[in-house]
Design a protein around this motif. Structure first.
Motif, PDB file in Angstrom:
ATOM      1  N   GLY A 241       0.810  -1.213   0.000  1.00  0.00           N
ATOM      2  CA  GLY A 241       0.000   0.000   0.000  1.00  0.00           C
ATOM      3  C   GLY A 241       0.841   1.260   0.000  1.00  0.00           C
ATOM      4  O   GLY A 241       0.526   2.232  -0.692  1.00  0.00           O
TER       5      GLY A 241
ATOM      6  N   ILE B 154       2.338   1.654  -3.540  1.00  0.00           N
ATOM      7  CA  ILE B 154       1.311   2.089  -4.485  1.00  0.00           C
ATOM      8  C   ILE B 154       0.951   3.545  -4.219  1.00  0.00           C
ATOM      9  O   ILE B 154       0.801   4.338  -5.155  1.00  0.00           O
ATOM     10  N   GLY B 155       0.843   3.920  -2.954  1.00  0.00           N
ATOM     11  CA  GLY B 155       0.576   5.310  -2.614  1.00  0.00           C
ATOM     12  C   GLY B 155       1.653   6.251  -3.132  1.00  0.00           C
ATOM     13  O   GLY B 155       1.365   7.348  -3.609  1.00  0.00           O
TER      14      GLY B 155
ATOM     15  N   ILE C 117       1.189   6.613  -6.904  1.00  0.00           N
ATOM     16  CA  ILE C 117       0.051   7.495  -7.174  1.00  0.00           C
ATOM     17  C   ILE C 117       0.443   8.945  -6.941  1.00  0.00           C
ATOM     18  O   ILE C 117       0.128   9.831  -7.746  1.00  0.00           O
ATOM     19  N   SER C 118       1.140   9.201  -5.863  1.00  0.00           N
ATOM     20  CA  SER C 118       1.573  10.562  -5.546  1.00  0.00           C
ATOM     21  C   SER C 118       2.482  11.126  -6.636  1.00  0.00           C
ATOM     22  O   SER C 118       2.335  12.285  -7.037  1.00  0.00           O
TER      23      SER C 118
ATOM     24  N   GLU D  25       0.218  11.808  -9.745  1.00  0.00           N
ATOM     25  CA  GLU D  25      -0.703  12.940  -9.591  1.00  0.00           C
ATOM     26  C   GLU D  25       0.024  14.258  -9.319  1.00  0.00           C
ATOM     27  O   GLU D  25      -0.241  15.260  -9.979  1.00  0.00           O
TER      28      GLU D  25
ATOM     29  N   THR E 224      -3.946   6.198 -12.045  1.00  0.00           N
ATOM     30  CA  THR E 224      -4.147   6.263 -10.593  1.00  0.00           C
ATOM     31  C   THR E 224      -5.343   5.407 -10.172  1.00  0.00           C
ATOM     32  O   THR E 224      -5.281   4.739  -9.135  1.00  0.00           O
ATOM     33  N   ARG E 225      -6.397   5.392 -10.983  1.00  0.00           N
ATOM     34  CA  ARG E 225      -7.539   4.525 -10.673  1.00  0.00           C
ATOM     35  C   ARG E 225      -7.128   3.058 -10.701  1.00  0.00           C
ATOM     36  O   ARG E 225      -7.520   2.271  -9.837  1.00  0.00           O
TER      37      ARG E 225
ATOM     38  N   LEU F  72      -5.133   2.169  -7.610  1.00  0.00           N
ATOM     39  CA  LEU F  72      -6.031   1.997  -6.460  1.00  0.00           C
ATOM     40  C   LEU F  72      -6.732   0.645  -6.520  1.00  0.00           C
ATOM     41  O   LEU F  72      -6.827  -0.069  -5.516  1.00  0.00           O
ATOM     42  N   GLN F  73      -7.211   0.286  -7.706  1.00  0.00           N
ATOM     43  CA  GLN F  73      -7.868  -1.004  -7.872  1.00  0.00           C
ATOM     44  C   GLN F  73      -6.894  -2.156  -7.622  1.00  0.00           C
ATOM     45  O   GLN F  73      -7.263  -3.170  -7.026  1.00  0.00           O
TER      46      GLN F  73
ATOM     47  N   ASN G  22      -4.423  -2.183  -5.643  1.00  0.00           N
ATOM     48  CA  ASN G  22      -4.217  -2.308  -4.198  1.00  0.00           C
ATOM     49  C   ASN G  22      -5.419  -2.963  -3.529  1.00  0.00           C
ATOM     50  O   ASN G  22      -5.265  -3.869  -2.711  1.00  0.00           O
ATOM     51  N   ILE G  23      -6.609  -2.528  -3.894  1.00  0.00           N
ATOM     52  CA  ILE G  23      -7.829  -3.076  -3.289  1.00  0.00           C
ATOM     53  C   ILE G  23      -7.993  -4.563  -3.617  1.00  0.00           C
ATOM     54  O   ILE G  23      -8.308  -5.366  -2.753  1.00  0.00           O
TER      55      ILE G  23
END
Length: 144
Positions: A57, A60-61, A64-65, A68, A95-96, A99-100, A102-103
């Motif tokens: 996580g 991945i964060g 994403i950072s 973005e 980024t979507r 997130l997916q 990771n989920i």
């Protein structure tokens, strides 16, 4: 946990990174963002394979950072026009997907985003010599 030698190596690496950023051209800074995002995705894949949810996580964060706050935020829609708008949409998609990933703990989504970044990075790298030539030409004209 770490020996003092590791702390020194970490400090040295931070100084090296900071110096690299401070001395980098705008073109090189974007290249560094691509490298950082792809490295974070690679780390996320590793942690996913190891079953380390927390570290996955975090990685991945970080990716994403970078996408973005770095790549997407640096787009100049006034100058870049349609290309900038398409890249903006692509970065949002990435980024979507991250997130997916990771989920759902889905490595294929990480691979997909890494491949997309690699394609854009390759194109960005290819224009490097032209950007350098134009910058040098601009500097020579400014000196006149």
């Amino acid at each position: 946990m770490f020996s003092p030698g590791h702390a020194g190596a970490g400090a040295y690496a931070r100084v090296g990174n900071e110096t690299g950023v401070m001395n980098a051209s705008p073109h090189r800074l974007i290249a560094m963002l691509f490298e950082g995002a792809r490295k974070a995705i690679g780390q996320a894949r590793f942690h996913m394979q190891q079953g380390n949810v927390g570290r996955r996580g975090e990685a991945i964060g970080k990716a994403i950072s970078i996408i973005e706050s770095g790549l997407q935020a640096s787009l100049d829609r006034n100058v870049g026009g349609e290309i900038a708008e398409r890249l903006d949409a692509l970065y949002s998609y990435m980024t979507r997907r991250l997130l997916q990933a990771n989920i759902k703990s889905d490595e294929s989504m990480l691979i997909e985003v890494d491949r997309l970044l690699a394609t854009i990075e390759e194109a960005w790298t290819a224009i490097g010599p032209e950007v350098a030539r134009m910058a040098a030409q601009g500097s020579a004209e400014t000196m006149r």
